[in-house]
Design an enzyme around this catalytic site. Sequence first.
Site, PDB file in Angstrom:
ATOM      1  N   LYS A  80      -8.946 -11.223  -4.661  1.00 32.23           N
ATOM      2  CA  LYS A  80      -8.864  -9.872  -5.173  1.00 32.23           C
ATOM      3  C   LYS A  80      -8.943 -10.361  -6.839  1.00 32.23           C
ATOM      4  O   LYS A  80     -10.020  -9.657  -7.551  1.00 32.23           O
ATOM      5  CB  LYS A  80      -7.574  -9.131  -4.994  1.00 32.23           C
ATOM      6  CG  LYS A  80      -7.314  -8.395  -5.951  1.00 32.23           C
ATOM      7  CD  LYS A  80      -7.812  -6.923  -5.861  1.00 32.23           C
ATOM      8  CE  LYS A  80      -7.330  -6.022  -6.753  1.00 32.23           C
ATOM      9  NZ  LYS A  80      -8.004  -4.787  -6.728  1.00 32.23           N
ATOM     10  N   LYS A 118      -4.114  -6.254 -16.415  1.00 33.36           N
ATOM     11  CA  LYS A 118      -3.146  -6.991 -15.432  1.00 33.36           C
ATOM     12  C   LYS A 118      -3.836  -8.011 -14.581  1.00 33.36           C
ATOM     13  O   LYS A 118      -3.414  -8.973 -14.294  1.00 33.36           O
ATOM     14  CB  LYS A 118      -2.373  -5.707 -14.502  1.00 33.36           C
ATOM     15  CG  LYS A 118      -1.557  -6.374 -13.372  1.00 33.36           C
ATOM     16  CD  LYS A 118      -1.174  -5.413 -12.330  1.00 33.36           C
ATOM     17  CE  LYS A 118      -0.796  -6.020 -11.232  1.00 33.36           C
ATOM     18  NZ  LYS A 118      -0.763  -5.225 -10.111  1.00 33.36           N
ATOM     19  N   THR A 172      -1.240  -5.691  -5.648  1.00 34.84           N
ATOM     20  CA  THR A 172      -1.873  -6.878  -6.411  1.00 34.84           C
ATOM     21  C   THR A 172      -0.916  -7.445  -6.977  1.00 34.84           C
ATOM     22  O   THR A 172      -0.463  -7.005  -8.089  1.00 34.84           O
ATOM     23  CB  THR A 172      -3.111  -6.348  -7.322  1.00 34.84           C
ATOM     24  OG1 THR A 172      -4.014  -5.418  -6.362  1.00 34.84           O
ATOM     25  CG2 THR A 172      -3.699  -7.386  -7.903  1.00 34.84           C
TER      26      THR A 172
HETATM   27  P1  NAD Z   1       1.956   3.199  -8.886  1.00 34.95           P
HETATM   28  O1  NAD Z   1       2.786   2.583 -10.058  1.00 34.95           O
HETATM   29  O2  NAD Z   1       1.434   4.293  -8.860  1.00 34.95           O
HETATM   30  O3  NAD Z   1       3.023   3.004  -7.675  1.00 34.95           O
HETATM   31  C1  NAD Z   1       3.864   2.196  -7.430  1.00 34.95           C
HETATM   32  C2  NAD Z   1       5.168   2.871  -6.761  1.00 34.95           C
HETATM   33  O4  NAD Z   1       6.055   1.627  -6.508  1.00 34.95           O
HETATM   34  C3  NAD Z   1       6.016   3.752  -7.644  1.00 34.95           C
HETATM   35  O5  NAD Z   1       5.834   5.051  -6.829  1.00 34.95           O
HETATM   36  C4  NAD Z   1       7.213   3.223  -7.911  1.00 34.95           C
HETATM   37  O6  NAD Z   1       8.377   4.144  -7.841  1.00 34.95           O
HETATM   38  C5  NAD Z   1       7.232   2.355  -6.698  1.00 34.95           C
HETATM   39  N1  NAD Z   1       8.379   1.146  -6.674  1.00 34.95           N
HETATM   40  C6  NAD Z   1       8.732   0.365  -7.632  1.00 34.95           C
HETATM   41  N2  NAD Z   1       9.559  -0.416  -7.400  1.00 34.95           N
HETATM   42  C7  NAD Z   1      10.087   0.007  -6.262  1.00 34.95           C
HETATM   43  C8  NAD Z   1      11.183  -0.378  -5.552  1.00 34.95           C
HETATM   44  N3  NAD Z   1      12.189  -1.283  -5.930  1.00 34.95           N
HETATM   45  N4  NAD Z   1      11.313   0.248  -4.306  1.00 34.95           N
HETATM   46  C9  NAD Z   1      10.622   1.321  -4.059  1.00 34.95           C
HETATM   47  N5  NAD Z   1       9.624   1.681  -4.727  1.00 34.95           N
HETATM   48  C10 NAD Z   1       9.215   0.936  -5.778  1.00 34.95           C
HETATM   49  O7  NAD Z   1       0.970   2.056  -8.703  1.00 34.95           O
HETATM   50  P2  NAD Z   1      -0.381   1.985  -7.864  1.00 34.95           P
HETATM   51  O8  NAD Z   1      -1.472   2.623  -8.739  1.00 34.95           O
HETATM   52  O9  NAD Z   1      -0.182   2.990  -6.527  1.00 34.95           O
HETATM   53  O10 NAD Z   1      -0.598   0.517  -7.562  1.00 34.95           O
HETATM   54  C11 NAD Z   1      -0.077  -0.305  -6.716  1.00 34.95           C
HETATM   55  C12 NAD Z   1      -0.687  -1.615  -6.500  1.00 34.95           C
HETATM   56  O11 NAD Z   1      -1.821  -1.404  -6.278  1.00 34.95           O
HETATM   57  C13 NAD Z   1      -0.531  -2.182  -7.661  1.00 34.95           C
HETATM   58  O12 NAD Z   1      -0.328  -3.655  -7.530  1.00 34.95           O
HETATM   59  C14 NAD Z   1      -1.835  -2.196  -8.195  1.00 34.95           C
HETATM   60  O13 NAD Z   1      -2.505  -3.093  -9.188  1.00 34.95           O
HETATM   61  C15 NAD Z   1      -2.823  -2.084  -6.728  1.00 34.95           C
HETATM   62  N6  NAD Z   1      -4.091  -1.433  -7.133  1.00 34.95           N
HETATM   63  C16 NAD Z   1      -4.131  -0.305  -7.772  1.00 34.95           C
HETATM   64  C17 NAD Z   1      -5.568   0.436  -7.968  1.00 34.95           C
HETATM   65  C18 NAD Z   1      -5.513   1.837  -8.582  1.00 34.95           C
HETATM   66  O14 NAD Z   1      -6.666   2.268  -8.926  1.00 34.95           O
HETATM   67  N7  NAD Z   1      -4.289   2.692  -8.972  1.00 34.95           N
HETATM   68  C19 NAD Z   1      -6.626  -0.084  -7.271  1.00 34.95           C
HETATM   69  C20 NAD Z   1      -6.429  -1.344  -6.607  1.00 34.95           C
HETATM   70  C21 NAD Z   1      -5.348  -1.922  -6.398  1.00 34.95           C
END
Ligand code: NAD
Length: 299
Positions: free
Chosen positions: A169, A244, A94
């Site tokens: 979204k 966010k 997102t």
């Molecule tokens: P998270 O922080 O758990 O996971 C993100 C991952 O990306 C981490 O493991 C981090 O180490 C990795 N990362 C960051 N920079 C990186 C790079 N340069 N190279 C490789 N890996 C890298 O976040 P999440 O909860 O999995 O959310 C991910 C996305 O999904 C976000 O944009 C969030 O807004 C969206 N989202 C989350 C939810 C939820 O319920 N958690 C629901 C809908 C949408």
Amino acid sequence: MARIGFIGLGNMGSGMAANLAKAGHDVRAFDLSAEALGRAESNGCKRAGSASESVAEAEAVITMLPAGRHVREVYESSVIGTAPTDAILIDCSTIDVATAREEIGKAKGQGYAMVDAPVSGGIAAAEAGTLTFMVGGTPDAFERARPFLDLMGKAVIRAGGPGAGQAAKICNNMLLGASMVATCETFVLAQKLGLDLQTFFDIASKASGQCWSMTSYCPVPGVGPATPADRDYDGGFAAALMLKDLRLAMEAAQSVDAYTPMGAHAEELYSRFSNRGGASKDFSAIIKMIDDSWTAQGK
Ligand code: NAD
């Protein structure tokens, strides 16, 4: 079986990559976190040593990263110009509409088809393969992305051209944030007026005030279906993530001169709630801030 480069194996990406591997695809996974990489390996993915290594020879590249700056960095340093140009690029993070459009434009300039495909549904839906995908991109890019998205979701809908997935979204989540605040203050008022909250839930669920924040995600413990409210607001969708998304919505509103007073107020309230220590709680916990002295009836 396709070779898929998957970057970002956090809360959401972990379950999504696991579902692709379970379907028989060759998933080359990369994350900066060793722990996330270990989890991906135990879920049937192959560990890549870098983002570039994960996308080499890939037929599809899927990213699930925290925010726009991570997406820009990963695509510009490790995907565009590194993945084969016939790979379909799918960003499920997102992020802001402007960055999504910019990266899709840069990818297109180098001969790639790319879509923005953010999701609705939390960690449980990511693990169960029941996410809803809102996709922005050309019809052709959408059709190429769809078989992969189908394995991770229950609904895959094209919202329009590049960036339209992100626009859908943030509009959806602005509505969700505002409706949750309205649901919370309504239950606080109902209780103060002496109503039994389950009875009020039964009435409003069948009346014109009905909304998802109440009927499917009631912020009152013990009322309606099981929700994070029943486990002291742990798990679910963190208030920090709602904040966010509301910030992204406000940025987008400003960029097109749209008047969004309810969205703006919801952003202010979630910002205050996060600053007061609520960031990691489910977003429905904001009911505790709406009335500091509030305790659910009968609790
Ligand atoms: P998270 O922080 O758990 O996971 C993100 C991952 O990306 C981490 O493991 C981090 O180490 C990795 N990362 C960051 N920079 C990186 C790079 N340069 N190279 C490789 N890996 C890298 O976040 P999440 O909860 O999995 O959310 C991910 C996305 O999904 C976000 O944009 C969030 O807004 C969206 N989202 C989350 C939810 C939820 O319920 N958690 C629901 C809908 C949408």
